[in-house]
Structures are given as C-alpha cells and as structure tokens.
Design a protein around this motif. Structure first.
Motif, PDB file in Angstrom:
ATOM      1  N   THR A  68      -8.614  -6.871  29.992  1.00  0.00           N
ATOM      2  CA  THR A  68      -7.288  -7.046  29.394  1.00  0.00           C
ATOM      3  C   THR A  68      -6.248  -7.143  30.497  1.00  0.00           C
ATOM      4  O   THR A  68      -6.253  -6.338  31.438  1.00  0.00           O
ATOM      5  CB  THR A  68      -6.934  -5.865  28.467  1.00  0.00           C
ATOM      6  OG1 THR A  68      -7.919  -5.777  27.423  1.00  0.00           O
ATOM      7  CG2 THR A  68      -5.558  -6.050  27.846  1.00  0.00           C
ATOM      8  N   LEU A  69      -5.371  -8.131  30.392  1.00  0.00           N
ATOM      9  CA  LEU A  69      -4.255  -8.306  31.312  1.00  0.00           C
ATOM     10  C   LEU A  69      -2.961  -8.019  30.560  1.00  0.00           C
ATOM     11  O   LEU A  69      -2.780  -8.482  29.428  1.00  0.00           O
ATOM     12  CB  LEU A  69      -4.227  -9.730  31.877  1.00  0.00           C
ATOM     13  CG  LEU A  69      -5.511 -10.223  32.548  1.00  0.00           C
ATOM     14  CD1 LEU A  69      -5.361 -11.681  32.961  1.00  0.00           C
ATOM     15  CD2 LEU A  69      -5.852  -9.352  33.752  1.00  0.00           C
ATOM     16  N   VAL A  70      -2.067  -7.270  31.179  1.00  0.00           N
ATOM     17  CA  VAL A  70      -0.827  -6.852  30.524  1.00  0.00           C
ATOM     18  C   VAL A  70       0.371  -7.385  31.303  1.00  0.00           C
ATOM     19  O   VAL A  70       0.446  -7.231  32.529  1.00  0.00           O
ATOM     20  CB  VAL A  70      -0.743  -5.312  30.426  1.00  0.00           C
ATOM     21  CG1 VAL A  70       0.590  -4.888  29.806  1.00  0.00           C
ATOM     22  CG2 VAL A  70      -1.912  -4.775  29.594  1.00  0.00           C
ATOM     23  N   ASN A  71       1.283  -8.021  30.597  1.00  0.00           N
ATOM     24  CA  ASN A  71       2.568  -8.452  31.156  1.00  0.00           C
ATOM     25  C   ASN A  71       3.688  -7.665  30.502  1.00  0.00           C
ATOM     26  O   ASN A  71       3.589  -7.271  29.330  1.00  0.00           O
ATOM     27  CB  ASN A  71       2.818  -9.942  30.904  1.00  0.00           C
ATOM     28  CG  ASN A  71       1.843 -10.834  31.636  1.00  0.00           C
ATOM     29  OD1 ASN A  71       1.118 -10.382  32.517  1.00  0.00           O
ATOM     30  ND2 ASN A  71       1.824 -12.103  31.283  1.00  0.00           N
ATOM     31  N   ILE A  72       4.775  -7.477  31.249  1.00  0.00           N
ATOM     32  CA  ILE A  72       5.918  -6.755  30.706  1.00  0.00           C
ATOM     33  C   ILE A  72       7.208  -7.443  31.141  1.00  0.00           C
ATOM     34  O   ILE A  72       7.272  -8.041  32.231  1.00  0.00           O
ATOM     35  CB  ILE A  72       5.921  -5.271  31.150  1.00  0.00           C
ATOM     36  CG1 ILE A  72       6.917  -4.456  30.328  1.00  0.00           C
ATOM     37  CG2 ILE A  72       6.180  -5.137  32.635  1.00  0.00           C
ATOM     38  CD1 ILE A  72       6.796  -2.959  30.525  1.00  0.00           C
ATOM     39  N   LYS A  73       8.220  -7.390  30.283  1.00  0.00           N
ATOM     40  CA  LYS A  73       9.531  -7.966  30.601  1.00  0.00           C
ATOM     41  C   LYS A  73      10.602  -7.021  30.062  1.00  0.00           C
ATOM     42  O   LYS A  73      10.622  -6.683  28.882  1.00  0.00           O
ATOM     43  CB  LYS A  73       9.661  -9.352  29.944  1.00  0.00           C
ATOM     44  CG  LYS A  73      10.991 -10.070  30.159  1.00  0.00           C
ATOM     45  CD  LYS A  73      11.101 -10.604  31.584  1.00  0.00           C
ATOM     46  CE  LYS A  73      12.346 -11.473  31.771  1.00  0.00           C
ATOM     47  NZ  LYS A  73      12.150 -12.863  31.340  1.00  0.00           N
ATOM     48  N   LEU A  74      11.510  -6.582  30.967  1.00  0.00           N
ATOM     49  CA  LEU A  74      12.653  -5.756  30.601  1.00  0.00           C
ATOM     50  C   LEU A  74      13.911  -6.515  30.972  1.00  0.00           C
ATOM     51  O   LEU A  74      14.014  -7.060  32.074  1.00  0.00           O
ATOM     52  CB  LEU A  74      12.626  -4.417  31.344  1.00  0.00           C
ATOM     53  CG  LEU A  74      11.347  -3.583  31.233  1.00  0.00           C
ATOM     54  CD1 LEU A  74      11.443  -2.362  32.126  1.00  0.00           C
ATOM     55  CD2 LEU A  74      11.106  -3.180  29.783  1.00  0.00           C
ATOM     56  N   ALA A  75      14.894  -6.552  30.069  1.00  0.00           N
ATOM     57  CA  ALA A  75      16.112  -7.324  30.331  1.00  0.00           C
ATOM     58  C   ALA A  75      17.339  -6.571  29.830  1.00  0.00           C
ATOM     59  O   ALA A  75      17.322  -5.974  28.752  1.00  0.00           O
ATOM     60  CB  ALA A  75      16.025  -8.693  29.665  1.00  0.00           C
ATOM     61  N   ARG A  76      18.405  -6.598  30.633  1.00  0.00           N
ATOM     62  CA  ARG A  76      19.717  -6.062  30.272  1.00  0.00           C
ATOM     63  C   ARG A  76      20.752  -7.157  30.449  1.00  0.00           C
ATOM     64  O   ARG A  76      20.718  -7.897  31.433  1.00  0.00           O
ATOM     65  CB  ARG A  76      20.092  -4.888  31.170  1.00  0.00           C
ATOM     66  CG  ARG A  76      19.309  -3.621  30.947  1.00  0.00           C
ATOM     67  CD  ARG A  76      19.661  -2.919  29.656  1.00  0.00           C
ATOM     68  NE  ARG A  76      21.072  -2.677  29.487  1.00  0.00           N
ATOM     69  CZ  ARG A  76      21.706  -1.582  29.914  1.00  0.00           C
ATOM     70  NH1 ARG A  76      21.048  -0.665  30.593  1.00  0.00           N
ATOM     71  NH2 ARG A  76      22.988  -1.430  29.688  1.00  0.00           N
ATOM     72  N   SER A  77      21.665  -7.251  29.507  1.00  0.00           N
ATOM     73  CA  SER A  77      22.698  -8.283  29.564  1.00  0.00           C
ATOM     74  C   SER A  77      24.077  -7.666  29.430  1.00  0.00           C
ATOM     75  O   SER A  77      24.279  -6.691  28.693  1.00  0.00           O
ATOM     76  CB  SER A  77      22.487  -9.314  28.451  1.00  0.00           C
ATOM     77  OG  SER A  77      21.276 -10.002  28.622  1.00  0.00           O
ATOM     78  N   PHE A  78      25.023  -8.232  30.177  1.00  0.00           N
ATOM     79  CA  PHE A  78      26.420  -7.827  30.102  1.00  0.00           C
ATOM     80  C   PHE A  78      27.276  -9.083  30.196  1.00  0.00           C
ATOM     81  O   PHE A  78      27.317  -9.739  31.225  1.00  0.00           O
ATOM     82  CB  PHE A  78      26.770  -6.859  31.229  1.00  0.00           C
ATOM     83  CG  PHE A  78      28.231  -6.569  31.348  1.00  0.00           C
ATOM     84  CD1 PHE A  78      28.929  -6.907  32.503  1.00  0.00           C
ATOM     85  CD2 PHE A  78      28.918  -5.979  30.303  1.00  0.00           C
ATOM     86  CE1 PHE A  78      30.282  -6.646  32.607  1.00  0.00           C
ATOM     87  CE2 PHE A  78      30.264  -5.709  30.409  1.00  0.00           C
ATOM     88  CZ  PHE A  78      30.967  -6.041  31.554  1.00  0.00           C
ATOM     89  N   GLU A  79      27.906  -9.417  29.076  1.00  0.00           N
ATOM     90  CA  GLU A  79      28.710 -10.631  29.000  1.00  0.00           C
ATOM     91  C   GLU A  79      27.887 -11.831  29.475  1.00  0.00           C
ATOM     92  O   GLU A  79      26.936 -12.214  28.826  1.00  0.00           O
ATOM     93  CB  GLU A  79      30.009 -10.462  29.785  1.00  0.00           C
ATOM     94  CG  GLU A  79      30.919  -9.386  29.214  1.00  0.00           C
ATOM     95  CD  GLU A  79      32.187  -9.187  30.021  1.00  0.00           C
ATOM     96  OE1 GLU A  79      32.264  -9.719  31.143  1.00  0.00           O
ATOM     97  OE2 GLU A  79      33.101  -8.505  29.521  1.00  0.00           O
ATOM     98  N   GLN A  80      28.213 -12.392  30.642  1.00  0.00           N
ATOM     99  CA  GLN A  80      27.514 -13.587  31.123  1.00  0.00           C
ATOM    100  C   GLN A  80      26.406 -13.257  32.130  1.00  0.00           C
ATOM    101  O   GLN A  80      25.809 -14.165  32.699  1.00  0.00           O
ATOM    102  CB  GLN A  80      28.516 -14.549  31.769  1.00  0.00           C
ATOM    103  CG  GLN A  80      29.571 -15.063  30.788  1.00  0.00           C
ATOM    104  CD  GLN A  80      30.771 -15.640  31.508  1.00  0.00           C
ATOM    105  OE1 GLN A  80      31.758 -14.970  31.764  1.00  0.00           O
ATOM    106  NE2 GLN A  80      30.670 -16.912  31.843  1.00  0.00           N
ATOM    107  N   HIS A  81      26.115 -11.984  32.335  1.00  0.00           N
ATOM    108  CA  HIS A  81      25.150 -11.555  33.342  1.00  0.00           C
ATOM    109  C   HIS A  81      23.894 -11.007  32.668  1.00  0.00           C
ATOM    110  O   HIS A  81      23.973 -10.298  31.664  1.00  0.00           O
ATOM    111  CB  HIS A  81      25.749 -10.459  34.235  1.00  0.00           C
ATOM    112  CG  HIS A  81      27.099 -10.811  34.779  1.00  0.00           C
ATOM    113  ND1 HIS A  81      27.267 -11.491  35.955  1.00  0.00           N
ATOM    114  CD2 HIS A  81      28.345 -10.580  34.277  1.00  0.00           C
ATOM    115  CE1 HIS A  81      28.556 -11.668  36.184  1.00  0.00           C
ATOM    116  NE2 HIS A  81      29.237 -11.114  35.175  1.00  0.00           N
TER     117      HIS A  81
END
Length: 665
Positions: free
Chosen positions: A610-623
């Motif tokens: 099993t291969l595991v990928n992860i993605k975490l994202a934070r957004s602020f206005e245009q960033h």
C-alpha cells in the motif's frame, strides 16, 4: 524504519507555517464540496462522443477529475492520476525506467495502448507509439481537468485508442503563480495567465521542475538516482470562431534504468511540441462544420547500459540508444448535424501524415568506417557521441499516410432510452485497414440509476520500432499486422446527492497482440503477433459524502490472468475533509502481489503493498500554502518488468513538497 527520518525533519519548520492562528486564515478551498455528488455527475464531457454528455449519458465508461479532485490526489505527475482510475495503473518499467508505463485492464505490454491527448492533441507518435517515451512527465499544476475513457476509443480516434483514451486539459481561466521546494533537491515554479477582451481570449501555462532524484542501491558498488528536469509551456489564442494552440514539453531523465541496465552514464532527454489551428466554418440551428489543422514534432536522445564491463567483452560499459526525431501533420473536418430534437449525427474525416525523419544513435562504441555499432575496444569513442543518421537504422526513416472517416448517430428514443451507434474506417497506406464499430444502449431505469450495454472494437497499428528496428536490443518484423480488441461492457450507475456508485463488467477479446519474444542473432528480442487472450473483470467505484467528509473507493478485479504479470487486483481509497482551519486529503493505493518465474533457479516475488499520499492546504485570501507527501511511509517495493534480468524495477520512495501559490484577482 522510522516513519519520518531526519531528512524529512528539515521540512518541518516550513510545514509549521501551515499551522498559524486559525483566526488569521479562512479556507478558500473549502468549496471543494460546494457541489453535491449528483451535481458533480452532471459535469459535461466530450471525450467519448464529440457531443456534450454527462457520465450517465456518455456512450463509454469514463472517469473525470476536475481541478479540485486533482489537487486532492497530491501527485505531481499527471500520469500518476491514472493510479486512481478503475482498471488502470501507471508504474515504472524498463526503457526508460523512470518513464511511466501503462497497465490497462490486465494488459502491460508497453506498446502505446492508451491514446494520450493534451487539450485534444495526440501525443502518441510513429516511432514507439506510446506517448510517455517522448512526454513522460506533465505537471498536474497546469491542469484543470482530466477525462479518461476506460475502454475502446478507435471509433472516434483511430489507432492507439485501444484500451483507453486520456485527455489532459490545461488551465484556461486562471491567473496564478506557484513555487515549491522538497527533499531530494526538488524545486518547482509554475504559473498560469488568462485574459479575455471582447472577441479575443488568451491563456498560457508554464511549469519548470528540477529534482536531484532519489538514490537506489542497485549493485554491490553502484548507487544511481532518478533525477528530473522538466519544462512545460503552452498557450491558446482565440478570436471569434478560431483558436490557435501551442505546446512545448522537455523532460530529462538520466541515470536510473535504461534498456535493462542501471548506470550513472544513462541519459534520456525527450521533447514534444505541437501547433494547431481550429476554425468553425459554418454554424446554424442544425449544422456545425469545423476544420482543424495541426502539426507535432517529437525528439528523443536516449542511451542505456546494455553491456557492463563485468561481462568481460569490453573494457568500458557499452551504452547505446535512439537519437530519433518524428513528426506528424493532420487535417480534420467534423460535421455535427441535428436531424431532429431526438437525433444527432456526428461525422468526421481526417488525414494524418506521420514520418520518422531521423534515426540515429547515442552510443560510446561506433565504427565510422563500416558505420556500425560494434562493442569492441577498438571502436570505443571515449564517451557518448550523438550520430544523427546511420545506415543500420535507415529502414526506420519511414512515413505513413493515415486516412480515417467516422460517423455516429445519437438517438434519444424516449426519456428512458438513449442509443449511440457508429463506426470509423481507417486506411493506413501500405500497412493495414480497420473498421471500428461501436454501439451503446443506455437505459435510465429508475430515479438516479442508469444501466449501459456497450460494445466497441479498437486497434493499434504497428509502429516503426516494431516494424523496422535493427539494434543490439530489438529486431523489427515488417510482417506485423494491426492488433485489435473487441470489448463488451455492462455498467450500472447510481448518482444521488450524497452517494455515487458504479459497477462495470467488461470482457476484452485481445487478438494479434504484438509482444517482445527472444530471437537468435545480434539482437535480444523481436516482435510477433503472438498474444491472443480473453480478459474479463469487474471495476467497482463508490463515493460517499458525510457532511464535509468525502470518501471515494475504487476496486478492480480481473477474472483472468493478466498479460506479462500486470496487477490482477488493485484498489484505492481517498478521503477529503475541508475545514475552516485546514484542508486535509489522504489517498491510499493498494496493489496485489506479483509472482513470476525468471529461471529454474530464480523467481520474482513482490508481496502486496500500500502506498499512501497526503495533502494539507491552508488558504488566506489569495494565498495558499500546501504540504504534499507521496509514498508518505517510504514503502520499499519493486515493479515487475520481464525485460530486466531479475524482473525488479525499484519503486519510487517518499517525496515531500511544500508549495506556495498566489492567485491574482
């Protein structure tokens, strides 16, 4: 081994930027689930019929990823998206090892069984047939959608639309800038721009990537990397009823494995470029006539270690490989005719001229007097040299004319029944001709439920390498004929607001498949129409929406043994959960074990993994700040390839990437 070794800790201070005060950020990406699953299923596609259809009305089995789904997968290379498509996998293999190889419904023959399109432009070419040799890497950061046909497509697209069609659709309405860094010396820069003024529109995308690559111990005293250098540029200019499109892609994949051998001297550089002009000639209430003129050029400079010094034949490792250039030009007319409110006729004609105009070699052993590649110390060149054309490869400098005509009728019999019937005839001068019929009966049986019965035939014409090659690895066979497949599918779909289900039973009758077989003489292999198999299986998909949490699961089971030890069972699970604090995505890919006899004394065995990928994202206005981890737990595994002596091609380890994106108003 530790889950996060020391080299990953170097990224943690940067990752902490993702966890600043919750009150300072508002997640603009939280509209990921603004549409319920039923609304998502109504997104229109054109890839399978050249008419606007939804997943329930399209006359093929399809998978579609929109931009937010692509982001959630957490992969950098667009070809890795296919690992999350039922019935398909992309994995490494020999020649060139870092180039992705397609596994589609039990077939892993590496001959170009998927037709790959970029904004509708064919990336498959005439020397090797498979798109990934000349275009092995496309950054997902430049894509807004990926459309995939899982099954035959020759009734619309002709040769190569064999076991599937993939269309990578680039961004056309974005103004953004993105930078990224990661371990293994990874650096990336990408941007998109779009503008519309009255009757004129313009869009463009740029992606630059560099990686030193991961390290692999492949011998007692040999460690190689899999470095990457990637350049992508495309642009589209529209004015009134015309659109001009352009793309250029260059990839450099050195070291690792090439032609079965690992060496730090291995080289592989490839380019693909195209320009096309589409114009609407005429349109009224019943007719639309379009014309498309396009040209594409492909170049490859590759050399792999085929004879090591340890063999005792030469004093220096013998490396060789193709220094080739190919091109094609195409003229296509399409006619959409609305016969009545319930009938629509879609027809087209195209002419394509494909040629290989350079057939040289990149090698370190060559006799300029006899103009032959000879692995003998007397002809050692002191290093790799590039020779544009050699007599030994003269037969490869061939051209072919492709003529194709198709027609398809769409008939809405009543609100419950929809039919498609059509066919395409292809004439490849001096090679072969094929008729590719298709039929689809679609029954909207109950609320939100659809049943499809589909039949189609597809083919693939042998390419120059299979017909005319003459080198130390392969010997061409000019007597090859087109391989073809007859596919029957029974599909059931359910699309509700919070639940989406799909089950597909398929049967492929594979006939005259071209495969590498051992041969006597100066080459190791030749090509023969030697594979005739039936391949059947089931593809299951499910999506469930619990408030904000979206769960997607896919499972593929083959009922027959796959060809060349492809994966018989595989599955994936995707979880996405956006919050006001952070958007969280985790994806798991599972593959069943593979066993293969290599000799009387050696057997290849790779347990399931099993291969595991992860993605975490934070957004602020245009960033937007995001942290991506591919193969997060650094799983050690290999991919089977029958052309490697022990069958094992090392899989890619963990890759962590931190990126920052700014979106312009």
């Amino acid at each position: 081994m530790p889950i996060l070794p020391f080299r990953c800790v170097k990224l943690l201070p940067l990752a902490l930027m993702l966890s600043v005060s919750e009150h300072a950020f508002s997640a603009t990406n939280s509209d990921l689930f603004a549409l319920d699953l039923y609304q998502l299923s109504e997104i229109e596609v054109t890839i399978a019929s050249n008419t606007l259809e939804t997943k329930a009305t399209v006359p093929s089995t399809i998978t579609v990823f929109d931009e937010k789904q692509l982001i959630a997968l957490g992969v950098n290379n667009a070809f890795d998206v296919l690992n999350y498509v039922p019935g398909m996998q992309m994995a490494r293999g020999d020649w060139v090892g870092a180039v992705p190889k397609e596994h589609a419904r039990g077939v892993r023959l590496d001959n170009g069984y998927l037709l790959i399109l970029l904004d509708g432009v064919r990336l498959n070419e005439t020397s090797f047939g498979k798109a990934t040799v000349y275009t092995p890497y496309i950054a997902t950061s430049v894509l807004e959608k990926v459309e995939i046909i899982r099954g035959p497509g020759s009734a619309l697209y002709g040769s190569n639309a064999f076991l599937g069609v993939v269309n990578f659709i680039t961004k056309k309405a974005h103004k953004r800038f993105e930078v990224a860094i990661g371990d293994h010396g990874y650096k990336a820069l990408s941007g998109s721009y779009a503008n519309t003024q009255k009757q004129m529109s313009f869009s463009a995308n740029v992606s630059l990537q560099h990686s030193d690559g991961q390290s692999y111990d492949v011998g007692e005293q040999l460690t190689v990397n899999d470095p990457l250098k990637h350049v992508f540029v495309n642009a589209q200019l529209g004015y009134q009823n015309s659109e001009l499109r352009f793309h250029f892609i260059e990839n450099q994949l050195d070291e690792f494995i090439n032609l079965g051998g690992f060496s730090k001297q291995n080289v592989h550089t490839s380019q693909s470029a195209s320009i096309s002009l589409q114009h609407q000639l005429w349109q009224n209430d019943h007719h639309e006539i379009d014309v498309l003129a396009s040209y594409a050029n492909f170049q490859i400079d590759s050399s792999g270690m085929v004879l090591p010094t340890e063999a005792g034949i030469v004093s220096n490792d013998f490396l060789t490989g193709p220094n080739w250039q190919t091109q094609w030009s195409k003229l296509k007319f399409t006619h959409n005719y609305k016969l009545s409110s319930d009938k629509q006729l879609n027809s087209g004609f195209e002419y394509r001229h494909a040629s290989q105009y350079q057939a040289g070699v990149t090698t370190n052993f060559y006799d300029f007097d006899s103009q032959l590649i000879i692995p003998n110390d007397a002809f050692y060149l002191g290093g790799l040299q590039r020779i544009e054309n050699i007599p030994e490869f003269a037969a490869l400098r061939a051209s072919h004319d492709f003529y194709g005509a198709y027609s398809q009728l769409k008939w809405q019999l009543n609100p419950s029944w929809l039919f498609f019937i059509g066919a395409r005839y292809d004439d490849i001068r001096d090679l072969d001709s094929k008729l590719s019929p298709r039929f689809s009966a679609i029954w909207h049986a109950f609320d939100n439920q659809t049943i499809k019965l589909q039949y189609g035939e597809s083919f693939r014409t042998p390419v120059n390498n299979e017909l005319y090659s003459s080198d130390s690895v392969t010997k061409g066979n000019p007597n090859l004929t087109s391989e073809y497949v007859k596919t029957t599918e029974l599909a059931w779909l359910y699309n509700g607001k919070s639940t989406s289900l799909e089950a597909v039973l398929f049967n492929n009758q594979l006939r005259d498949f071209i495969n590498l077989v051992p041969t006597a003489g100066t080459s190791f292999f030749t090509f023969e129409n030697s594979v005739n198999e039936n391949m059947s299986g089931v593809e299951l998909s499910a999506k469930k929406l619990y408030h904000k949490l979206q769960i997607t699961a896919n499972y593929t089971q083959l009922f027959d043994e796959p060809i060349n030890q492809s994966f018989k069972r595989f599955a994936n699970l995707q979880l996405s959960y956006p919050t006001d604090f952070i958007d969280f995505h985790i994806n798991a890919l599972w593959r069943d074990k593979i066993e293969a006899e290599r000799s009387d004394e050696f057997r290849y065995y790779q347990p399931s993994y099993t291969l595991v990928n992860i993605k975490l994202a934070r957004s602020f206005e245009q960033h937007t700040l995001s942290l991506t981890g591919e193969n997060l737990f650094d799983k050690d595994y290999s991919i089977f390839d029958p052309r490697v002596w022990d069958g094992a091609v090392p899989g890619k380890g963990r890759q962590l990437v931190l990126s920052y994106q700014y979106t312009f108003n």
